[in-house]
Design a protein around this motif. Structure first.
Motif, PDB file in Angstrom:
ATOM      1  N   GLN A   1       0.860  -1.197   0.000  1.00 11.62           N
ATOM      2  CA  GLN A   1       0.000   0.000   0.000  1.00 11.62           C
ATOM      3  C   GLN A   1       0.893   1.242   0.000  1.00 11.62           C
ATOM      4  OE1 GLN A   1      -2.555   0.674   3.436  1.00 11.62           O
ATOM      5  NE2 GLN A   1      -4.138   1.579   2.083  1.00 11.62           N
TER       6      GLN A   1
ATOM      7  N   GLU B   1       3.892   0.293   2.009  1.00 10.25           N
ATOM      8  CA  GLU B   1       3.899  -0.606   3.192  1.00 10.25           C
ATOM      9  C   GLU B   1       3.606  -2.028   2.756  1.00 10.25           C
ATOM     10  OE1 GLU B   1       1.164   0.442   6.278  1.00 10.25           O
ATOM     11  OE2 GLU B   1       1.797  -1.207   7.571  1.00 10.25           O
TER      12      GLU B   1
ATOM     13  N   LEU C   1       1.003  -8.302   4.700  1.00 11.45           N
ATOM     14  CA  LEU C   1       1.002  -9.752   4.466  1.00 11.45           C
ATOM     15  C   LEU C   1      -0.401 -10.232   4.119  1.00 11.45           C
ATOM     16  CD1 LEU C   1       2.873 -12.216   4.566  1.00 11.45           C
ATOM     17  CD2 LEU C   1       2.367 -12.397   7.018  1.00 11.45           C
ATOM     18  N   ARG C   2      -0.445 -11.153   3.178  1.00 13.91           N
ATOM     19  CA  ARG C   2      -1.722 -11.767   2.804  1.00 13.91           C
ATOM     20  C   ARG C   2      -1.557 -13.284   2.770  1.00 13.91           C
ATOM     21  NH1 ARG C   2      -2.976  -7.566   4.121  1.00 13.91           N
ATOM     22  NH2 ARG C   2      -4.145  -5.906   3.043  1.00 13.91           N
TER      23      ARG C   2
ATOM     24  N   PRO D   1      -4.444 -10.505   8.013  1.00 13.11           N
ATOM     25  CA  PRO D   1      -3.331 -10.594   8.967  1.00 13.11           C
ATOM     26  C   PRO D   1      -3.771 -10.277  10.391  1.00 13.11           C
ATOM     27  CG  PRO D   1      -3.066  -8.702   7.485  1.00 13.11           C
ATOM     28  CD  PRO D   1      -4.209  -9.500   6.964  1.00 13.11           C
TER      29      PRO D   1
ATOM     30  N   ASN E   1       6.222  -4.068   8.699  1.00  9.58           N
ATOM     31  CA  ASN E   1       5.759  -4.109  10.091  1.00  9.58           C
ATOM     32  C   ASN E   1       6.556  -5.142  10.889  1.00  9.58           C
ATOM     33  OD1 ASN E   1       3.160  -2.397  10.287  1.00  9.58           O
ATOM     34  ND2 ASN E   1       2.908  -3.550   8.375  1.00  9.58           N
TER      35      ASN E   1
ATOM     36  N   ASP F   1       4.205   3.242  14.592  1.00  7.33           N
ATOM     37  CA  ASP F   1       2.906   2.948  13.996  1.00  7.33           C
ATOM     38  C   ASP F   1       1.806   3.218  15.019  1.00  7.33           C
ATOM     39  OD1 ASP F   1       1.159   2.116  12.088  1.00  7.33           O
ATOM     40  OD2 ASP F   1       1.813   0.015  12.028  1.00  7.33           O
ATOM     41  N   ASP F   2       0.610   3.390  14.530  1.00 10.91           N
ATOM     42  CA  ASP F   2      -0.586   3.534  15.384  1.00 10.91           C
ATOM     43  C   ASP F   2      -0.399   4.612  16.449  1.00 10.91           C
ATOM     44  OD1 ASP F   2      -1.507   1.375  13.905  1.00 10.91           O
ATOM     45  OD2 ASP F   2      -1.014  -0.100  15.443  1.00 10.91           O
TER      46      ASP F   2
ATOM     47  N   LYS G   1       3.286   7.496  12.450  1.00 10.05           N
ATOM     48  CA  LYS G   1       2.069   7.207  11.680  1.00 10.05           C
ATOM     49  C   LYS G   1       0.865   7.439  12.584  1.00 10.05           C
ATOM     50  CE  LYS G   1       2.044   4.017   8.494  1.00 10.05           C
ATOM     51  NZ  LYS G   1       2.041   2.676   7.853  1.00 10.05           N
TER      52      LYS G   1
ATOM     53  N   GLN H   1      -5.239   5.480  12.237  1.00  8.56           N
ATOM     54  CA  GLN H   1      -6.379   5.776  11.366  1.00  8.56           C
ATOM     55  C   GLN H   1      -7.658   6.095  12.133  1.00  8.56           C
ATOM     56  OE1 GLN H   1      -7.888   2.062   9.212  1.00  8.56           O
ATOM     57  NE2 GLN H   1      -5.688   1.603   9.432  1.00  8.56           N
TER      58      GLN H   1
ATOM     59  N   GLU I   1      -2.782   7.564   8.518  1.00  6.55           N
ATOM     60  CA  GLU I   1      -3.254   6.265   7.993  1.00  6.55           C
ATOM     61  C   GLU I   1      -4.761   6.329   7.773  1.00  6.55           C
ATOM     62  OE1 GLU I   1      -1.150   2.508   9.724  1.00  6.55           O
ATOM     63  OE2 GLU I   1      -1.637   3.843  11.408  1.00  6.55           O
ATOM     64  N   GLY I   2      -5.233   5.430   6.955  1.00 12.92           N
ATOM     65  CA  GLY I   2      -6.675   5.224   6.784  1.00 12.92           C
ATOM     66  C   GLY I   2      -7.395   6.398   6.132  1.00 12.92           C
TER      67      GLY I   2
ATOM     68  N   GLU J   1      -9.507   7.936   3.644  1.00 13.63           N
ATOM     69  CA  GLU J   1     -10.439   7.365   2.671  1.00 13.63           C
ATOM     70  C   GLU J   1     -11.176   8.458   1.867  1.00 13.63           C
ATOM     71  OE1 GLU J   1     -13.035   4.723   4.762  1.00 13.63           O
ATOM     72  OE2 GLU J   1     -11.423   3.319   5.272  1.00 13.63           O
TER      73      GLU J   1
ATOM     74  N   GLY K   1      -3.963   5.386   2.490  1.00 18.68           N
ATOM     75  CA  GLY K   1      -5.368   5.010   2.644  1.00 18.68           C
ATOM     76  C   GLY K   1      -6.015   4.678   1.329  1.00 18.68           C
ATOM     77  N   TYR K   2      -7.226   4.217   1.494  1.00 19.45           N
ATOM     78  CA  TYR K   2      -7.943   3.754   0.315  1.00 19.45           C
ATOM     79  C   TYR K   2      -8.169   4.870  -0.702  1.00 19.45           C
ATOM     80  CZ  TYR K   2      -9.091  -0.391   3.155  1.00 19.45           C
ATOM     81  OH  TYR K   2      -9.023  -1.505   3.900  1.00 19.45           O
TER      82      TYR K   2
ATOM     83  N   PRO L   1      -4.214  -1.696  -0.427  1.00 17.99           N
ATOM     84  CA  PRO L   1      -3.045  -2.572  -0.565  1.00 17.99           C
ATOM     85  C   PRO L   1      -3.180  -3.351  -1.865  1.00 17.99           C
ATOM     86  CG  PRO L   1      -3.945  -2.711   1.643  1.00 17.99           C
ATOM     87  CD  PRO L   1      -4.939  -1.947   0.838  1.00 17.99           C
TER      88      PRO L   1
HETATM   89  N1  LIG Z   1       3.846  -7.778  11.941  1.00 20.79           N
HETATM   90  C1  LIG Z   1       3.249  -7.662  10.836  1.00 20.79           C
HETATM   91  N2  LIG Z   1       2.025  -7.139  10.819  1.00 20.79           N
HETATM   92  C2  LIG Z   1       1.409  -7.013   9.647  1.00 20.79           C
HETATM   93  C3  LIG Z   1       1.976  -7.440   8.469  1.00 20.79           C
HETATM   94  N3  LIG Z   1       1.075  -7.187   7.467  1.00 20.79           N
HETATM   95  C4  LIG Z   1       0.042  -6.633   8.027  1.00 20.79           C
HETATM   96  N4  LIG Z   1       0.214  -6.507   9.326  1.00 20.79           N
HETATM   97  C5  LIG Z   1      -0.674  -5.971  10.305  1.00 20.79           C
HETATM   98  O1  LIG Z   1      -1.889  -6.579  10.208  1.00 20.79           O
HETATM   99  C6  LIG Z   1      -2.852  -5.612  10.582  1.00 20.79           C
HETATM  100  C7  LIG Z   1      -3.936  -5.621   9.544  1.00 20.79           C
HETATM  101  O2  LIG Z   1      -3.381  -5.299   8.344  1.00 20.79           O
HETATM  102  P1  LIG Z   1      -4.243  -5.162   7.097  1.00 20.79           P
HETATM  103  O3  LIG Z   1      -5.452  -5.958   7.176  1.00 20.79           O
HETATM  104  O4  LIG Z   1      -3.341  -5.317   5.956  1.00 20.79           O
HETATM  105  O5  LIG Z   1      -4.694  -3.742   7.212  1.00 20.79           O
HETATM  106  C8  LIG Z   1      -3.877  -2.663   6.823  1.00 20.79           C
HETATM  107  C9  LIG Z   1      -4.475  -1.911   5.745  1.00 20.79           C
HETATM  108  O6  LIG Z   1      -5.142  -2.692   4.821  1.00 20.79           O
HETATM  109  C10 LIG Z   1      -5.429  -1.045   6.479  1.00 20.79           C
HETATM  110  N5  LIG Z   1      -5.767   0.168   5.741  1.00 20.79           N
HETATM  111  C11 LIG Z   1      -4.945   0.909   5.018  1.00 20.79           C
HETATM  112  N6  LIG Z   1      -5.670   1.971   4.523  1.00 20.79           N
HETATM  113  C12 LIG Z   1      -6.904   1.883   5.012  1.00 20.79           C
HETATM  114  C13 LIG Z   1      -8.072   2.609   4.910  1.00 20.79           C
HETATM  115  O7  LIG Z   1      -8.137   3.665   4.195  1.00 20.79           O
HETATM  116  N7  LIG Z   1      -9.216   2.243   5.522  1.00 20.79           N
HETATM  117  C14 LIG Z   1      -9.144   1.039   6.287  1.00 20.79           C
HETATM  118  N8  LIG Z   1     -10.294   0.711   6.893  1.00 20.79           N
HETATM  119  N9  LIG Z   1      -8.043   0.333   6.420  1.00 20.79           N
HETATM  120  C15 LIG Z   1      -6.953   0.703   5.780  1.00 20.79           C
HETATM  121  O8  LIG Z   1      -4.696  -0.701   7.661  1.00 20.79           O
HETATM  122  C16 LIG Z   1      -3.760  -1.712   7.946  1.00 20.79           C
HETATM  123  C17 LIG Z   1      -2.411  -1.134   8.018  1.00 20.79           C
HETATM  124  O9  LIG Z   1      -2.226  -0.721   9.300  1.00 20.79           O
HETATM  125  P2  LIG Z   1      -0.813  -0.310   9.860  1.00 20.79           P
HETATM  126  O10 LIG Z   1       0.042  -1.599   9.877  1.00 20.79           O
HETATM  127  O11 LIG Z   1      -1.093   0.171  11.179  1.00 20.79           O
HETATM  128  O12 LIG Z   1      -0.264   0.615   8.892  1.00 20.79           O
HETATM  129  C18 LIG Z   1      -2.200  -4.304  10.713  1.00 20.79           C
HETATM  130  O13 LIG Z   1      -2.014  -3.989  12.016  1.00 20.79           O
HETATM  131  C19 LIG Z   1      -0.882  -4.539  10.073  1.00 20.79           C
HETATM  132  O14 LIG Z   1       0.122  -3.784  10.692  1.00 20.79           O
HETATM  133  C20 LIG Z   1       3.250  -7.983   8.502  1.00 20.79           C
HETATM  134  O15 LIG Z   1       3.848  -8.378   7.486  1.00 20.79           O
HETATM  135  N10 LIG Z   1       3.838  -8.076   9.719  1.00 20.79           N
END
Ligand SMILES: Nc1nc2c(ncn2[C@@H]2O[C@H](COP(=O)(O)O[C@H]3[C@@H](O)[C@H](n4cnc5c(=O)[nH]c(N)nc54)O[C@@H]3COP(=O)(O)O)[C@@H](O)[C@H]2O)c(=O)[nH]1
Length: 921
Positions: A686, A700, A703-704, A715, A755, A817-818, A838, A841, A874-875, A877, A895-896, A901
């Motif tokens: 992403q 970023e 993982l899927r 994840p 991450n 993060d967060d 970061k 979100q 983050e996040g 939209e 974000g979306y 991603p």
């Molecule tokens: N240790 C590791 N943690 C990982 C790894 N890959 C992912 N993660 C952590 O899993 C949590 C969930 O991740 P995910 O479902 O991928 O969600 C991420 C994004 O998809 C989501 N996102 C991004 N933009 C938006 C948005 O606009 N709206 C919305 N509702 N969600 C969105 O946020 C997640 C990314 O969060 P962050 O990591 O805090 O940046 C998540 O905690 C991941 O960290 C990994 O390889 N290792």
């Protein structure tokens, strides 16, 4: 003393009888002859009166005896007496009459008769001897040649031996007398003496009409006559024959030796058969020849010095004809054989007996050795007086008392009074039971020399043939140390060696008992499974010694938290269990669980370091949550799993539905493990858009998991499982490698964000894994951003900070993060020089809705700008959110709104498009 006239008259009145009388008076012990007739005096050998000191004749002694007898009995006594004078034998009759007189002393009148018979003594001897004597006169023919012999005299003995009457033999010619089948031989020998002179002796068998006899015949010349003496040796011959038979047929080897040369003179059949030498060979040998060389001199000495037969005094060795040596016991008697000293010997072969005795000795010696060396104490005591008859070495050693002091002493004296009394009673009971049952027991004995020992004792009563108790045999083993070791082993089998808490096996047994009590008495109870939170980190960072110390400290706290009737066990690792006995209700179990959580949350001081851990618990109640130990433990474990999954440092009661939930979770865990190995994991990316330049600053890696049935698994669902199971380590390393490799293909200014789980910080391999990923991909460290959450700094902050510094020193960028979700987010900015913040979100989502969130976003953006830290939202939209963030001075957005991603291929296209658009602008 002058005789009174009355006695003279009395004697005179006897007339001619008076010539043969004597009047005798008893004077005290002596006899005094008052009046002795001359004939009697002559008869008494001219000793008319007995005077003291004179040698008394036989006749006087006889007279003396008969008088005393008559005076004693008061009866007349009569006896016949022979008197020998000048070879003539006179036979007299003596009559002693006791008289009654007025003198006051005993008087006897003795009459000695005229000789009844008078004969020649020689004639009498000649006639009375049982030996036969004959006188033979030679009879010659007209030429003067000896042709016969005539019996001119013979005695009765000769007639009897020749089995004829004396008269029929007298004057008979020898040729006319039947002399059996030896007649010729006898005649020839007699003639030879007549012709040649000298004498002859010989023996022969004389067969009469009805019996046979053996005669020894001696012939000697007497002038012109031959005197032949016949002696009946039939009895002697019979004895000899008997001896011969006994000798020959005796089953014991026997022989006769010449006493001087020791040559065999005779051997019996048993000797021949037993020794194997032929009779001839025997008779050619001496006693030396049947002995081993070494024994011969000794034999010579024995024979030379022997004064008495050496009956069975000692064993000798004899050699048989086949060369074998036997042991014999000799019985020897001296005898005369053919006029020479000889010995008769019987040899009893005792080889077998000796062997048996030797075997017996060996067996006995062997048994003695066994008894002496067995490591158990062995003793024999008398059944009646309890005195010790036998003790072995172990007995001495165990009791610490020398054998001499033990033997003969009472067995119970070895022990203290109370023990001795009990031992005596027990022995008596054993004998009363007639030894039917042995007594086996373990008892502590206070020994004289070795203190208190625990003995395993077996006692047996030994009875005689009549069933009377005779001995008591005791075997005792010192099991003091063994029982202590066994107790230790049993303890170890039921306890955890590190904490000395009961182990799982012991817990299961006690749980089983609790279930039994619950079943019988409806006693409720609870099983609490406890798992430490954060223990692994202590182990990994402080080492195993610290881990062990922590576990011991935890065990101590747990012991103090429960009641005495409760049981705390360690199952291994950081798993503990508590059996709360008689738990009145789930509330009580919950209170205990809360107390334990609280207790273990308090800091520990381990090897000088302050350590904070926590504990999670799962509770299962008896009997509702299970009727077997395994089921209860399993359900408490499920509850614990649930507690840990939800929130650490808490407890959960078992609920039936947990089972399904956790099973599903466990399935997921297994499948995740497979996914890592089968390549079912992949990375989406992403982008993080630079809000000023509208370009992609970073992407970023997210993982899927492409699940074959469930599609993409979030994840958020599987990362916690990976963290719990430790799978996060290999998965995290794979993500690093993959992300770096991919980023290396992007335009040079675009970074990749990865991450990191707090769990990865516990692995010593994190820093090397980052280095390795960068190196393998050839990616500049400055293009790698590692995103961490506050939790990394929350736990083990010092160690984790050190890791963060090492990573940053590599040139890698560190992002928080967060941001804003934790309690101390701001303070962490002071703790570590983050490169990026970061904004979570949840704040972005509320922009325009919650003024607090807008304020926070503004504050963080301002803080980042002031501290020179890149801020990311983050996040994002919506465009409004973007505009707001842009307005507040945020550097980047994710974000979306800009992009979800994306799979790697899509991302590459987006990057290319974005790059192109930027260039166009
Ligand atoms: N240790 C590791 N943690 C990982 C790894 N890959 C992912 N993660 C952590 O899993 C949590 C969930 O991740 P995910 O479902 O991928 O969600 C991420 C994004 O998809 C989501 N996102 C991004 N933009 C938006 C948005 O606009 N709206 C919305 N509702 N969600 C969105 O946020 C997640 C990314 O969060 P962050 O990591 O805090 O940046 C998540 O905690 C991941 O960290 C990994 O390889 N290792």
């Amino acid at each position: 003393m002058a005789l009174p006239p009355y006695e003279e008259i009395a004697l005179g009145s006897l007339g001619r009888f008076a010539d043969g009388t004597v009047l005798v008076r008893l004077d005290g012990p002596d006899l005094v002859h008052l009046q002795t007739a001359s004939a009697v005096a002559t008869w008494l050998e001219g000793t008319p009166r007995h005077a003291a000191g004179h040698q008394r004749s036989d006749c006087a002694r006889l007279l003396d005896q008969i008088v005393r007898r008559a005076l004693r009995t008061g009866q007349p006594e009569r006896q016949v007496a022979s008197r020998v004078e000048n070879g003539i034998v006179e036979v007299h009759e003596i009559l002693a009459l006791p008289l009654h007189t007025h003198w006051g002393f005993p008087v006897a009148l003795v009459h000695v008769s005229e000789p009844q018979t008078r004969s020649s003594l020689i004639e009498q001897v000649y006639q009375s001897t049982r030996e036969g004597v004959l006188a033979l006169a030679p009879v010659r023919d007209a030429d003067g040649q000896l042709c016969d012999l005539q019996i001119v005299t013979l005695n009765a003995g000769a007639a009897q031996l020749m089995r004829r009457s004396l008269d029929s033999l007298l004057w008979q010619h020898l040729s006319e007398v039947y002399m059996g089948h030896h007649a010729q031989e006898i005649t020839a020998r007699l003639f030879r003496v007549v012709e040649n002179g000298g004498s002859d002796n010989f023996e022969l068998e004389f067969i009469g009409d009805d019996a046979e006899s053996y005669l020894k015949i001696a012939v000697a010349p007497l002038g012109d006559l031959l005197v032949v003496t016949l002696v009946d040796i039939t009895e002697l011959r019979t004895r000899e024959a008997s001896f011969r038979m006994l000798f020959e047929a005796n089953p014991v080897p026997m022989w006769v030796l010449d006493a001087g040369s020791l040559r065999f003179l005779d051997v019996n059949t048993a000797a021949v058969e037993h020794y194997g030498y032929s009779r001839d060979r025997f008779l050619a040998m001496t006693a030396h020849d049947i002995r081993p060389e070494a024994d011969r001199a000794e034999l010579q000495i024995v024979f030379a010095n022997r004064t008495k037969p050496y009956d069975g005094e000692r064993i000798w060795r004899h050699c048989k004809a086949d060369g074998s040596v036997i042991q014999i016991l000799p019985y020897v008697r001296p005898l005369m054989l053919r006029g020479r000293p000889a010995v008769l010997a019987a040899s009893i072969d005792v080889t077998e007996r000796q062997l048996a005795e030797a075997e017996l000795r060996r067996t006995r010696s062997f048994l003695d050795t066994v008894i002496e060396n067995i490591p158990a104490m062995l003793y024999v005591q008398d059944a009646v007086d309890h005195r010790l008859l036998l003790v072995n070495r172990a007995c001495e050693a165990l009791l610490g008392v020398p054998r001499d002091e033990l033997i003969g002493g009472p067995s119970h004296a070895l022990f203290q009074h109370t023990t001795a009394r009990a031992v005596l009673d027990q022995d008596a009971a054993l004998f009363r039971a007639s030894g039917r049952d042995a007594i086996v027991e373990e008892r502590q004995f206070e020994t004289r020399g070795n203190g208190t020992r625990l003995l395993h004792v077996k006692k047996l009563a030994v009875s005689d043939e009549e069933g009377r108790p005779q001995y008591l045999l005791g075997i005792a083993e010192d099991v003091t140390e063994r029982r202590a070791v066994e107790a230790r082993i049993a303890h170890m089998a039921h306890h955890d060696p590190l904490t000395d808490l009961p182990n799982r096996a012991c817990f299961r047994e006690r749980l089983s008992d609790a279930l039994e009590r619950q079943h019988r008495h409806a006693e409720p109870a609870a099983v609490l499974c406890l798992d430490l939170d954060g223990f692994k980190a202590v182990n990994d960072t402080l080492g195993h010694a610290a881990g062990d110390a922590l576990l011991r400290a935890v065990a101590d706290r747990l012991r103090h938290c429960v009641r005495e009737e409760d049981l705390v066990a360690r199952f291994g690792g950081d798993e503990f269990a508590i059996l709360q006995a008689s738990a009145p209700s789930p509330e009580a179990a919950g209170q205990l669980a809360a107390r334990l959580v609280e207790c273990l949350a308090q800091p520990f001081s381990i090897i000088g370091q302050k350590v904070v851990i926590g504990a999670s618990l799962g509770i299962a109640m008896l009997p509702g949550d299970g009727t077997t130990p395994d089921l209860l433990l399993n359900n408490a474990d499920l509850a614990l799993y649930q507690a840990k999954a939800e929130r650490r440092g808490t407890f959960r009661f078992f609920e039936p539905e947990m089972n399904a939930r956790i099973q599903a979770r466990r399935t997921l865990e297994r499948e995740l493990r497979e996914a890592l190995n089968t390549g079912a994991l992949e990375l989406f990316y992403q982008p993080l858009l630079n809000l000023r330049e509208n370009r992609i600053n970073a992407c970023e890696a997210l993982l899927r998991w492409r699940h074959p049935e469930r599609g993409f698994v979030s994840p958020a669902e599987f990362i916690p499982i990976a963290e719990e199971t430790g799978l996060i380590a290999p998965i995290g390393e794979w993500v690093l490698r993959e992300a770096c490799r991919e980023a290396a293909t992007w335009p040079g200014e675009i970074k990749v964000a990865v991450n990191l789980s707090p769990v990865q910080f516990r692995q010593q391999s994190l820093v090397p894994a980052v280095v390795s990923a960068l190196a393998n991909a050839g990616l500049d460290p400055s293009r790698l951003e590692l995103e961490i959450t506050e939790s990394v700094l929350l736990a083990d902050s010092d160690a984790n900070l050190a890791v963060l510094h090492r990573l940053r020193n590599l040139g890698v960028r560190i992002a928080m993060d967060d941001f804003g979700t934790g309690y101390s987010s701001l303070s962490y900015l002071r703790t570590f020089p983050f490169d990026k913040i970061k904004i979570d979100q949840s704040f972005v989502r509320e922009l325009g809705v919650n003024r607090h969130c807008a304020a926070i976003v503004r504050a963080v953006a301002g803080l980042g700008a002031d501290l020179g830290i890149t801020t990311v939202a983050e996040g994002v939209e919506t465009a409004a959110q973007r505009d707001h963030l842009q307005h507040e001075g945020c550097d980047e957005m994710q974000g979306y709104l800009f992009s979800r991603p994306l799979p790697v291929a899509d991302l590459r296209q987006l990057i290319a498009a974005t790059e192109q658009a930027a260039r166009a602008a």
